[in-house]
Design a protein around this motif. Structure first.
Motif, PDB file in Angstrom:
ATOM      1  N   THR A 136       0.842  -1.203   0.000  1.00  0.00           N
ATOM      2  CA  THR A 136       0.000   0.000   0.000  1.00  0.00           C
ATOM      3  C   THR A 136       0.872   1.245   0.000  1.00  0.00           C
ATOM      4  OG1 THR A 136      -1.747  -1.168   1.152  1.00  0.00           O
ATOM      5  CG2 THR A 136      -1.824   1.228   1.271  1.00  0.00           C
ATOM      6  N   SER A 137       1.931   1.246   0.808  1.00  0.00           N
ATOM      7  CA  SER A 137       2.792   2.429   0.869  1.00  0.00           C
ATOM      8  C   SER A 137       3.568   2.587  -0.443  1.00  0.00           C
ATOM      9  CB  SER A 137       3.689   2.398   2.105  1.00  0.00           C
ATOM     10  OG  SER A 137       4.926   1.835   1.819  1.00  0.00           O
ATOM     11  N   GLN A 138       3.919   1.483  -1.081  1.00  0.00           N
ATOM     12  CA  GLN A 138       4.592   1.572  -2.383  1.00  0.00           C
ATOM     13  C   GLN A 138       3.676   2.227  -3.426  1.00  0.00           C
ATOM     14  OE1 GLN A 138       7.545  -0.954  -3.819  1.00  0.00           O
ATOM     15  NE2 GLN A 138       8.365   0.147  -2.072  1.00  0.00           N
ATOM     16  N   PHE A 139       2.402   1.831  -3.422  1.00  0.00           N
ATOM     17  CA  PHE A 139       1.462   2.427  -4.381  1.00  0.00           C
ATOM     18  C   PHE A 139       1.232   3.901  -4.071  1.00  0.00           C
ATOM     19  CE2 PHE A 139       0.501  -1.740  -6.109  1.00  0.00           C
ATOM     20  CZ  PHE A 139       0.188  -1.435  -7.430  1.00  0.00           C
ATOM     21  N   ARG A 140       1.283   4.251  -2.773  1.00  0.00           N
ATOM     22  CA  ARG A 140       1.100   5.653  -2.410  1.00  0.00           C
ATOM     23  C   ARG A 140       2.288   6.489  -2.911  1.00  0.00           C
ATOM     24  NH1 ARG A 140       0.477   5.304   3.275  1.00  0.00           N
ATOM     25  NH2 ARG A 140      -1.449   4.147   3.024  1.00  0.00           N
ATOM     26  N   THR A 141       3.469   5.902  -2.855  1.00  0.00           N
ATOM     27  CA  THR A 141       4.683   6.620  -3.279  1.00  0.00           C
ATOM     28  C   THR A 141       4.821   6.677  -4.805  1.00  0.00           C
ATOM     29  OG1 THR A 141       5.759   5.794  -1.289  1.00  0.00           O
ATOM     30  CG2 THR A 141       7.201   6.692  -2.981  1.00  0.00           C
ATOM     31  N   LEU A 142       4.298   5.649  -5.476  1.00  0.00           N
ATOM     32  CA  LEU A 142       4.513   5.526  -6.931  1.00  0.00           C
ATOM     33  C   LEU A 142       4.021   6.748  -7.714  1.00  0.00           C
ATOM     34  CD1 LEU A 142       5.164   3.809  -9.501  1.00  0.00           C
ATOM     35  CD2 LEU A 142       2.805   2.942  -9.338  1.00  0.00           C
ATOM     36  N   GLU A 143       4.923   7.305  -8.489  1.00  0.00           N
ATOM     37  CA  GLU A 143       4.558   8.320  -9.484  1.00  0.00           C
ATOM     38  C   GLU A 143       4.776   7.668 -10.851  1.00  0.00           C
ATOM     39  OE1 GLU A 143       6.439  11.879  -6.658  1.00  0.00           O
ATOM     40  OE2 GLU A 143       7.259  11.528  -8.670  1.00  0.00           O
ATOM     41  N   PRO A 144       3.696   7.183 -11.481  1.00  0.00           N
ATOM     42  CA  PRO A 144       3.888   6.512 -12.770  1.00  0.00           C
ATOM     43  C   PRO A 144       4.590   7.453 -13.738  1.00  0.00           C
ATOM     44  CG  PRO A 144       1.615   6.248 -11.999  1.00  0.00           C
ATOM     45  CD  PRO A 144       2.274   7.262 -11.089  1.00  0.00           C
ATOM     46  N   PRO A 145       5.498   6.933 -14.565  1.00  0.00           N
ATOM     47  CA  PRO A 145       6.242   7.820 -15.462  1.00  0.00           C
ATOM     48  C   PRO A 145       5.321   8.572 -16.416  1.00  0.00           C
ATOM     49  CG  PRO A 145       6.763   5.499 -15.887  1.00  0.00           C
ATOM     50  CD  PRO A 145       5.894   5.537 -14.683  1.00  0.00           C
ATOM     51  N   GLY A 146       5.627   9.831 -16.606  1.00  0.00           N
ATOM     52  CA  GLY A 146       4.841  10.663 -17.509  1.00  0.00           C
ATOM     53  C   GLY A 146       5.316  10.506 -18.941  1.00  0.00           C
ATOM     54  N   ALA A 147       4.477  10.965 -19.875  1.00  0.00           N
ATOM     55  CA  ALA A 147       4.788  10.821 -21.303  1.00  0.00           C
ATOM     56  C   ALA A 147       6.130  11.453 -21.650  1.00  0.00           C
ATOM     57  CB  ALA A 147       3.675  11.443 -22.131  1.00  0.00           C
ATOM     58  N   ASN A 148       6.501  12.545 -20.943  1.00  0.00           N
ATOM     59  CA  ASN A 148       7.755  13.217 -21.290  1.00  0.00           C
ATOM     60  C   ASN A 148       8.992  12.448 -20.819  1.00  0.00           C
ATOM     61  OD1 ASN A 148       7.460  13.747 -18.596  1.00  0.00           O
ATOM     62  ND2 ASN A 148       7.688  15.975 -18.760  1.00  0.00           N
ATOM     63  N   GLU A 149       8.760  11.333 -20.111  1.00  0.00           N
ATOM     64  CA  GLU A 149       9.892  10.445 -19.772  1.00  0.00           C
ATOM     65  C   GLU A 149      10.066   9.356 -20.844  1.00  0.00           C
ATOM     66  OE1 GLU A 149      10.357   9.447 -15.399  1.00  0.00           O
ATOM     67  OE2 GLU A 149       8.316  10.261 -15.350  1.00  0.00           O
ATOM     68  N   HIS A 150       9.179   9.357 -21.828  1.00  0.00           N
ATOM     69  CA  HIS A 150       9.214   8.365 -22.918  1.00  0.00           C
ATOM     70  C   HIS A 150       9.344   6.936 -22.399  1.00  0.00           C
ATOM     71  CE1 HIS A 150       9.547  11.879 -25.387  1.00  0.00           C
ATOM     72  NE2 HIS A 150      10.648  12.229 -24.755  1.00  0.00           N
ATOM     73  N   PRO A 151       8.495   6.557 -21.435  1.00  0.00           N
ATOM     74  CA  PRO A 151       8.648   5.213 -20.878  1.00  0.00           C
ATOM     75  C   PRO A 151       8.083   4.160 -21.827  1.00  0.00           C
ATOM     76  CG  PRO A 151       6.679   6.233 -19.982  1.00  0.00           C
ATOM     77  CD  PRO A 151       7.319   7.263 -20.888  1.00  0.00           C
ATOM     78  N   VAL A 152       8.559   2.937 -21.628  1.00  0.00           N
ATOM     79  CA  VAL A 152       7.903   1.783 -22.222  1.00  0.00           C
ATOM     80  C   VAL A 152       7.058   1.217 -21.088  1.00  0.00           C
ATOM     81  CG1 VAL A 152       8.309  -0.578 -22.991  1.00  0.00           C
ATOM     82  CG2 VAL A 152       9.692   1.291 -23.891  1.00  0.00           C
ATOM     83  N   THR A 153       5.735   1.217 -21.253  1.00  0.00           N
ATOM     84  CA  THR A 153       4.852   0.722 -20.203  1.00  0.00           C
ATOM     85  C   THR A 153       4.279  -0.619 -20.638  1.00  0.00           C
ATOM     86  OG1 THR A 153       4.299   2.965 -19.526  1.00  0.00           O
ATOM     87  CG2 THR A 153       2.764   1.245 -18.857  1.00  0.00           C
TER      88      THR A 153
END
Ligand SMILES: Nc1ncnc2c1ncn2[C@@H]1O[C@H](COP(=O)(O)OP(=O)(O)OP(=O)(O)O)[C@@H](O)[C@H]1O
Ligand SMILES: [Mg+2]
Length: 176
Positions: A136-153
């Motif tokens: 739960t705390s990991q999900f609270r901390t998670l900032e999913p990468p934004g488009a400007n990070e050009h992630p592969v999701t």
């Protein structure tokens, strides 16, 4: 660099919450590509290791030298013509900014899955104790990468082989 095709990566950072499959996917991806695989945890300075062993959570101040050590290793490996897959939770944008440090040949691979699915995988995982509430705390901390990070999701609701195929296809990579 030619046209709009991005530079061939020299390092892939496989990120996500605990239990999302970073170690599993990084291993399998590295094997498929013929690249080195590193666990980001290996770069913690001794003080962080002692703190974690004593059950104390790390602060961001503790994390900066660790993240810079991984960034230095990325520079060293890329300069030496090596290719590496690195498993590292990298939950916050500021952490990833240190790891990537403006290099367009360092790419983020985000393992995306629901808390429910990951909780089930963690419950089934052997040889690891997971304190209740950690996910739960990991999900609270998670900032999913934004488009400007050009992630592969990639969705982790699939077999390891399918996930690795998906990453390789999105990055247009071949075995080297
Ligand atoms: N695609 C998958 N399908 C089924 N099980 C999986 C898949 N990926 C990983 N697993 C299993 O889920 C569990 C968690 O995976 P893994 O240990 O690789 O996660 P992790 O992100 O490295 O976790 P940690 O942050 O705690 O190191 C393991 O038991 C692993 O075998
Ligand atoms: Mg792991």
């Amino acid at each position: 660099m030619s046209g709009d095709s991005p530079q061939t990566p020299c390092a892939l950072i496989v990120m996500g919450v605990s239990g999302s499959g970073k170690s599993t996917i990084a291993d399998s991806l590295a094997e498929r590509l013929g690249w080195r695989c590193e666990d980001g945890d290996k770069f913690h300075p001794p003080g962080n290791v002692a703190k974690m062993s004593a059950g104390h959570p790390l602060t961001d101040e503790d994390r900066w030298p660790w993240l810079r050590a991984i960034a230095d290793e990325i520079d060293r490996a890329c300069r030496a013509g090596q290719r590496a897959v690195i498993a590292c939770s990298a939950l916050k944008r500021v952490y990833r900014d240190i790891l990537v440090h403006g290099r367009d040949d360092v790419r983020i691979v985000f393992l995306e899955g629901t808390q429910d699915l990951i909780a089930r995988r963690l419950a089934a995982r052997k040889g690891h104790f997971m304190p209740p509430g950690l996910l739960t705390s990991q999900f609270r901390t998670l900032e999913p990468p934004g488009a400007n990070e050009h992630p592969v999701t990639v969705s982790i609701d699939a077999t390891v082989e399918t996930i690795v195929d998906d990453i390789i296809r999105q990055l247009k990579l071949e075995r080297s």
